[in-house]
Design an enzyme around this catalytic site. Structure first.
Site, PDB file in Angstrom:
ATOM      1  N   CYS A  14      41.791  34.310  52.850  1.00 23.01           N
ATOM      2  CA  CYS A  14      41.142  34.040  51.508  1.00 23.01           C
ATOM      3  C   CYS A  14      39.682  33.662  51.699  1.00 23.01           C
ATOM      4  O   CYS A  14      38.683  34.012  50.847  1.00 23.01           O
ATOM      5  CB  CYS A  14      41.885  32.765  50.998  1.00 23.01           C
ATOM      6  SG  CYS A  14      43.585  33.305  50.732  1.00 23.01           S
ATOM      7  N   ASP A  27      41.665  39.226  46.632  1.00 23.94           N
ATOM      8  CA  ASP A  27      41.000  38.487  47.785  1.00 23.94           C
ATOM      9  C   ASP A  27      41.333  39.118  49.308  1.00 23.94           C
ATOM     10  O   ASP A  27      40.618  39.286  50.234  1.00 23.94           O
ATOM     11  CB  ASP A  27      40.904  37.106  47.799  1.00 23.94           C
ATOM     12  CG  ASP A  27      42.264  36.306  48.095  1.00 23.94           C
ATOM     13  OD1 ASP A  27      43.149  37.203  48.184  1.00 23.94           O
ATOM     14  OD2 ASP A  27      42.065  35.055  48.203  1.00 23.94           O
TER      15      ASP A  27
END
Length: 534
Positions: free
Chosen positions: A74, A309
């Site tokens: 992330c 992401d």
């Protein structure tokens, strides 16, 4: 007669004013909306639940079938979105403050140069952010939630990692706590409502940029009440790399127990269903946004980007659930775009990455990309369908593994250095799960070349034309000349910056193998990905 003449004059003034406003509206730069989900894969059906999103964005625009993230985790990946840079240039290497995730160093060295900062200060855009920023955002050691990064007119950022209830938002630097009442606290819906409010009350004389970063489908996978019984008959895909031993892969993959226990399979199937359930609220949000843009007459002048992401896996190579590996299911993401000049219902096979989002949005805003230090490329020529576009044949994937000096209590037999372990002793990460890859896609080659920063300098190579599920590591059988060229290309990309990240790859016609470039006044580019002190 005098009263009638006065009415005529007033009406003329009003009509002139309306024409002026309409003219300003027509001449205004395009608006941009960027929607980023959390952990949504492209390889295992991640877009399947999003029927409205597919209809309103993909079918009305373009889908990129080869969109990648430069790091399958992330915080490094989100940092790449904001900066347009590879991890070795923005120096965010994992999800911790020590790994530069939303740290003071990040705030000082990178935040002032993100594309939203440029949009606001140099391009005259009003900017809006809502959702998950970086995993350690709001940490006390990094300024807390009072810190609002430069570049945002309106800031509604989640403190730390994804949640659905019982969280705190930074509302322009002020804390706002939320509980567990669905109607007022469910985060995906809260983000949707904040976004609609912005569209209702924003200035009509400036273009706008909106970024909405949803928690879905990240754990803890809490669906809205109306969706908690959907997909009851759905299981994780049983692809050819599901629940098999990664026999010729890095040691971390080889250590996974095969076959998985029944409890692990049941767990990952349940997680797969819950992930899909959480995405249904994202689908609702997209529909509301598009309808609101249309109602306000903004839709035809607005680019809408939809992406994630990083990817995710559920049972591939007997790894239960996570990301952060080098394989397609973790590094490949959805990327859909609609907007002015984009023909509907297109699929583009060019090799793109999330480092391209910042340059693309700045290009849409009319900013000179030569003034940036971004590693990515503008997608605008691809979106417009320009002829004879020169494009890259490879992107860099890089990751620095996390691990602790102490043993994991659930897996003491593996010793220190492993982390994210399951009760049946399958660990998803380790300090030497540190690798860099060149992902190549050209007219003749569909290849991935990876090196690990460990004692073995372990190499994995995959021919994805013949082996799309990456079952067979061909590092020991591929032509030695190709290995040498790919090793050289990897080293060059690991030290690239800006335009040097866009030089021709090994399988580009313009490529020239010149080992002398590996040595300069600054010494040879590093073979290893990062130093562990970052």
């Amino acid at each position: 007669m005098a009263r009638a003449a006065a009415w005529v004059r007033t009406l003329s003034i009003l009509l002139a004013l309306l024409e002026f406003i309409a003219g300003v509206h027509r001449a205004r730069k395009p608006n941009v909306v960027l929607i980023v989900t959390d952990d949504q894969d492209a390889c295992l059906g991640g877009m399947t639940p999003l029927k409205k999103t597919n209809s309103l964005i993909a079918e009305m625009g373009i889908s990129f079938s080869n969109a990648y993230v430069p790091s399958a985790l992330c915080c490094p990946s989100r940092a790449s979105i904001f900066t347009g840079k590879y991890p070795h240039n923005h120096h965010v290497v994992n999800n911790t403050l020590e790994g530069n995730c939303s740290s003071k160093l990040w705030q000082k060295m990178q935040e002032p140069y993100t594309f939203p900062a440029i949009l606001k200060s140099m391009c005259g855009y009003q900017t809006f952010f809502a959702g998950k920023y970086l995993n350690e955002y709001g940490a006390e050691d990094a300024g807390g939630i009072s810190h609002v990064p430069p570049g945002w007119s309106f800031w509604y950022a989640l403190e730390k990692n994804s949640k659905y209830y019982n969280y705190t938002l930074s509302v322009n630097g002020k804390a706002r706590k939320h509980g567990e009442n669905y109607s007022v606290d469910y985060l995906t819906d809260v983000l949707a409502n904040m976004s609609l409010d912005f569209l209702e009350y924003k200035s009509n004389f400036e273009p706008f940029f909106m970024m909405i970063a949803t928690p879905a489908p990240h754990s803890p996978w809490v669906a809205a009440p109306q969706y908690q019984k959907t997909f009851q008959n759905v299981s994780a895909p049983r692809s050819s790399n599901f629940n098999i031993h990664g026999k010729d892969k890095h040691w971390l993959i080889r250590q996974a127990k095969t076959p998985m226990t029944n409890s692990s399979v049941q767990f990952l199937d349940a997680a797969f269903r819950k992930r899909w359930q959480t995405l249904l609220s994202v689908d609702d949000m997209v529909e509301k946004l598009v309808k609101t843009l249309q109602f306000h007459g903004e839709l035809d002048n607005t680019y809408i980007f939809f992406t994630s992401d990083n990817g995710f896996h559920t049972g591939q190579f007997s790894l239960p659930i996570d990301k952060r590996q080098l394989y397609e299911f973790d590094i490949k993401v959805p990327l859909l775009v609609r907007g002015p000049g984009i023909k509907p219902n297109q699929t583009n096979k060019m090799l793109v990455a999330n480092i391209d989002l910042g340059p693309t949005i700045l290009d849409i805003a009319g900013y000179d990309l030569n003034k940036t230090q971004m590693d990515g490329m503008s997608l605008l020529p691809l979106l417009r369908g320009d002829a004879n576009v020169t494009w890259r044949s490879d992107v860099l994937i890089e990751y620095q593994g996390e691990g602790h000096n102490s043993s994991d209590p659930t897996c003491p037999a593996l010793g220190p250095g492993v982390t994210h372990c399951f009760p049946d002793c399958v660990c998803e990460d380790a300090y030497n799960n540190t690798y860099a890859c060149v992902r190549t896609l050209s007219a003749l080659w569909n290849l991935q070349y990876c090196e690990f920063d460990d004692r073995e300098v372990f190499v994995e190579v995959y021919n994805l034309t013949a082996d799309p599920h990456q079952l067979n590591n061909i590092a020991k059988t591929i032509d030695q000349e190709i290995l040498e060229k790919m090793n050289y290309r990897l080293m060059m990309m690991q030290s690239c910056s800006g335009s040097t990240c866009r030089t021709p790859g090994v399988f580009d016609p313009g490529y020239r193998f010149n080992p002398h470039l590996m040595f300069s006044n600054h010494g040879a580019p590093p073979r290893r990905l990062f130093t562990r002190s970052l």
